[in-house]
Design a protein around this motif. Structure first.
Motif, PDB file in Angstrom:
ATOM      1  N   TYR A   1       8.181  -5.271   1.679  1.00 51.19           N
ATOM      2  CA  TYR A   1       6.977  -4.665   1.088  1.00 51.19           C
ATOM      3  C   TYR A   1       5.945  -5.765   0.842  1.00 51.19           C
ATOM      4  O   TYR A   1       6.263  -6.953   0.775  1.00 51.19           O
ATOM      5  N   ALA A   2       4.676  -5.362   0.757  1.00 52.14           N
ATOM      6  CA  ALA A   2       3.591  -6.335   0.597  1.00 52.14           C
ATOM      7  C   ALA A   2       2.481  -5.729  -0.243  1.00 52.14           C
ATOM      8  O   ALA A   2       2.313  -4.500  -0.302  1.00 52.14           O
ATOM      9  N   TYR A   3       1.719  -6.599  -0.901  1.00 53.95           N
ATOM     10  CA  TYR A   3       0.589  -6.140  -1.707  1.00 53.95           C
ATOM     11  C   TYR A   3      -0.534  -5.637  -0.804  1.00 53.95           C
ATOM     12  O   TYR A   3      -0.747  -6.172   0.299  1.00 53.95           O
TER      13      TYR A   3
ATOM     14  N   ALA B   1       0.079 -13.795  -5.263  1.00 50.60           N
ATOM     15  CA  ALA B   1      -0.005 -12.382  -5.637  1.00 50.60           C
ATOM     16  C   ALA B   1       1.251 -11.937  -6.376  1.00 50.60           C
ATOM     17  O   ALA B   1       1.181 -11.248  -7.397  1.00 50.60           O
ATOM     18  N   ALA B   2       2.422 -12.360  -5.871  1.00 53.39           N
ATOM     19  CA  ALA B   2       3.683 -11.970  -6.510  1.00 53.39           C
ATOM     20  C   ALA B   2       3.789 -12.535  -7.916  1.00 53.39           C
ATOM     21  O   ALA B   2       4.281 -11.864  -8.832  1.00 53.39           O
ATOM     22  N   LYS B   3       3.326 -13.772  -8.126  1.00 54.66           N
ATOM     23  CA  LYS B   3       3.477 -14.428  -9.428  1.00 54.66           C
ATOM     24  C   LYS B   3       2.442 -13.973 -10.441  1.00 54.66           C
ATOM     25  O   LYS B   3       2.764 -13.777 -11.615  1.00 54.66           O
TER      26      LYS B   3
ATOM     27  N   ALA C   1      -7.934  -1.388   0.503  1.00 52.46           N
ATOM     28  CA  ALA C   1      -6.908  -2.361   0.874  1.00 52.46           C
ATOM     29  C   ALA C   1      -5.594  -1.633   1.170  1.00 52.46           C
ATOM     30  O   ALA C   1      -5.295  -0.602   0.558  1.00 52.46           O
ATOM     31  N   SER C   2      -4.823  -2.189   2.078  1.00 48.96           N
ATOM     32  CA  SER C   2      -3.545  -1.566   2.417  1.00 48.96           C
ATOM     33  C   SER C   2      -2.496  -2.638   2.678  1.00 48.96           C
ATOM     34  O   SER C   2      -2.812  -3.781   3.018  1.00 48.96           O
ATOM     35  N   SER C   3      -1.228  -2.273   2.509  1.00 48.39           N
ATOM     36  CA  SER C   3      -0.115  -3.184   2.757  1.00 48.39           C
ATOM     37  C   SER C   3      -0.047  -3.527   4.236  1.00 48.39           C
ATOM     38  O   SER C   3      -0.096  -2.640   5.091  1.00 48.39           O
TER      39      SER C   3
ATOM     40  N   GLY D   1       2.999  -1.956   5.730  1.00 49.63           N
ATOM     41  CA  GLY D   1       3.123  -0.508   5.604  1.00 49.63           C
ATOM     42  C   GLY D   1       4.022  -0.077   4.464  1.00 49.63           C
ATOM     43  O   GLY D   1       4.142   1.121   4.180  1.00 49.63           O
ATOM     44  N   ASN D   2       4.672  -1.038   3.774  1.00 49.68           N
ATOM     45  CA  ASN D   2       5.586  -0.721   2.672  1.00 49.68           C
ATOM     46  C   ASN D   2       5.059  -1.301   1.367  1.00 49.68           C
ATOM     47  O   ASN D   2       4.531  -2.417   1.348  1.00 49.68           O
ATOM     48  N   ILE D   3       5.192  -0.552   0.303  1.00 50.81           N
ATOM     49  CA  ILE D   3       4.863  -1.036  -1.031  1.00 50.81           C
ATOM     50  C   ILE D   3       6.026  -0.697  -1.959  1.00 50.81           C
ATOM     51  O   ILE D   3       6.928   0.054  -1.600  1.00 50.81           O
ATOM     52  N   ARG D   4       6.011  -1.289  -3.130  1.00 49.48           N
ATOM     53  CA  ARG D   4       7.025  -0.963  -4.127  1.00 49.48           C
ATOM     54  C   ARG D   4       6.323  -0.369  -5.342  1.00 49.48           C
ATOM     55  O   ARG D   4       5.182  -0.704  -5.649  1.00 49.48           O
ATOM     56  N   PHE D   5       7.023   0.534  -5.995  1.00 49.33           N
ATOM     57  CA  PHE D   5       6.494   1.187  -7.186  1.00 49.33           C
ATOM     58  C   PHE D   5       7.256   0.675  -8.409  1.00 49.33           C
ATOM     59  O   PHE D   5       8.449   0.391  -8.333  1.00 49.33           O
TER      60      PHE D   5
END
Length: 463
Positions: free
Chosen positions: A133-135, A183-185, A235-237, A240-244
């Protein structure tokens, strides 16, 4: 403020969960968090769709078949303002949904359709999280300049009529970390935070994947003239995958790893609030200055006497146990001769493996008997829960340990035999004490440990 879509004011646990979710610890993270997920039930998928309204149109078609319910409602926004709808029904294709509004929106209005779906969970109530998954990410149309001290060229990003906050990233982090790592941090699971890189890539939180946002930012032309740019972005991942992470999952069972990690974070907050010392952890370093005639030193941590894990230095020279000092108990040492007044005595302790549990910071596996299958569980030293266990495994209340292990006597090819709830079975093999991170806590176990922690807190921090 953290809110969960599956926790409402009518729930008996509402106030406790909301209060704990919004109690921030020393590292800025909440005391309790949600569980990340990405998979949904086939008959209740997640949906977010945007459409631009033509003139005089009240009927709109969604690309998925959705069945709105009280627990899984369809939410509609017109230009960021929530509205109601007249009807939502499956159309003639059988795979799409027609939604009829009461009133036709103005021509050009942005209509957002959202249904949160129902996460796919296992028999323990835990959701599934896919990898890769990606931002959401978008490259801005113009060169980008960021100057937080310039009041003339102020930057903003709006989504659903609400302004987002820019993540405050130190310059050294921007120079050392990749964009995705930053972005993750610094965005993490926040739902109202964005960040823009020097390469004019904007990163948004997961919940704004595919959402139209309006923004204003400073841009510099070839002559170094700065001007304001206004832009509408989606904006889009990139994968194609994101996490909730907008659900608490109150009906999910909690594992021993989750429970003890939670308690360890609370333990560290109590040390910070009620003492002027850090909580004992698996990596420990402390310097004391010897008083006149001092032989006895009490450490602000616990160790295992005779294990060799504790190193002692006097005036930066290592001294030897048995020759220069004795390990008096699990938190004290006694020198054979008084240390010279004023000399620094340094204590260092670094644990890379557990001193009590054979499956912490070591390869481990289970044999799930009812399912006739083996399963490895991640318990290496850098696993998220291992450090919590090693940090507090030596804490005691009286003569008993705060963390109790589980006695295992049944093994199959080296894997501990467990039932469907990952409780170890009874056997006749040589006993081992394991932590068993994936074993579920019963109400009796949870209450016993919470009460033991309550008594430990009173004893440790009483004045």
């Amino acid at each position: 403020m953290y809110r969960w879509v599956d926790v409402s004011e009518g729930d008996w646990f509402y106030h406790e969960v909301v209060e704990a979710s919004n109690t921030l610890l020393e590292d800025g993270q909440p005391l309790v968090g949600g569980i990340p997920y990405s998979s949904f039930m086939a008959d209740a998928p997640y949906l977010y769709d945007e459409q631009t309204a033509p003139a005089n149109q009240k009927m709109y078609t969604l690309d998925k078949k959705v069945v709105p319910t009280k627990a899984n409602p369809l939410l509609i926004y017109i230009d960021g303002v929530q509205t109601t709808y007249k009807e939502a029904k499956t159309n003639a294709t059988g795979t799409k949904t027609d939604v009829e509004l009461y009133v036709a929106p103005r021509k050009g209005a942005l209509i957002s359709f959202m249904i949160l779906g129902k996460p796919l969970v296992d028999h323990f109530g835990k959701p599934n999280l896919n990898t890769n998954y990606a931002y959401p990410k978008k490259t801005l149309d113009h060169p980008y300049v960021y100057d937080p001290f310039n009041r003339k060229f102020q930057e903003y990003v709006y989504a659903f009529g609400k302004q987002l906050r820019r993540a405050q990233v130190p310059p050294e982090a921007e120079s050392k970390l990749a964009e995705a790592q930053i972005a993750a941090k610094y965005i993490g699971d926040k739902q109202d935070t964005y960040w823009i890189s020097e390469d004019r890539n904007i990163f948004l939180p997961y919940n704004l994947n595919g959402v139209t946002c309006t923004m204003q930012y400073a841009s510099k032309d070839k002559e170094n003239n700065i001007s304001l740019r206004r832009e509408t972005i989606r904006a889009s991942s990139q994968t194609g995958n994101i996490r909730f992470n907008n659900r608490f999952f109150p009906d999910a069972y909690i594992t021993r790893a989750e429970a003890f990690a939670l308690i360890d974070r609370l333990r560290k907050q109590l040390y910070s609030k009620f003492t002027d010392i850090d909580a004992p952890v698996s990596s420990y370093k402390e310097i004391m200055i010897a008083e006149p005639g001092q032989r006895f030193f009490k450490l602000n941590t616990r160790y295992v006497p005779g294990s060799g894990m504790l190193k002692v230095y006097v005036d930066d020279k290592e001294v030897a146990v048995g020759t220069d000092y004795e390990e008096f108990d699990d938190h004290s040492i006694c020198f054979l001769l008084p240390v010279t007044q004023g000399k620094p005595v340094r204590f260092e302790l670094t644990k890379t493996t557990s001193s009590r549990f054979v499956d912490v910071a070591a390869n481990a596996s289970m044999y799930i008997a009812p399912e006739n299958r083996f399963e490895k569980y991640d318990s290496t030293a850098d696993t998220w829960w291992c450090k919590h266990v090693m940090d507090m495994e030596e804490e005691k209340i009286g003569t008993n340990y705060l963390i109790e292990g589980m006695r295992t006597t049944s093994f199959n090819q080296g894997a501990v035999v467990v039932d469907k709830f990952y409780n170890p079975g009874e056997g006749k093999q040589t006993a081992e004490i394991r932590f068993m991170p994936q074993t579920l806590l019963t109400r009796a176990q949870a209450v016993t440990f919470l009460n033991r922690f309550r008594k430990w807190s009173i004893e440790r921090f009483k004045r």
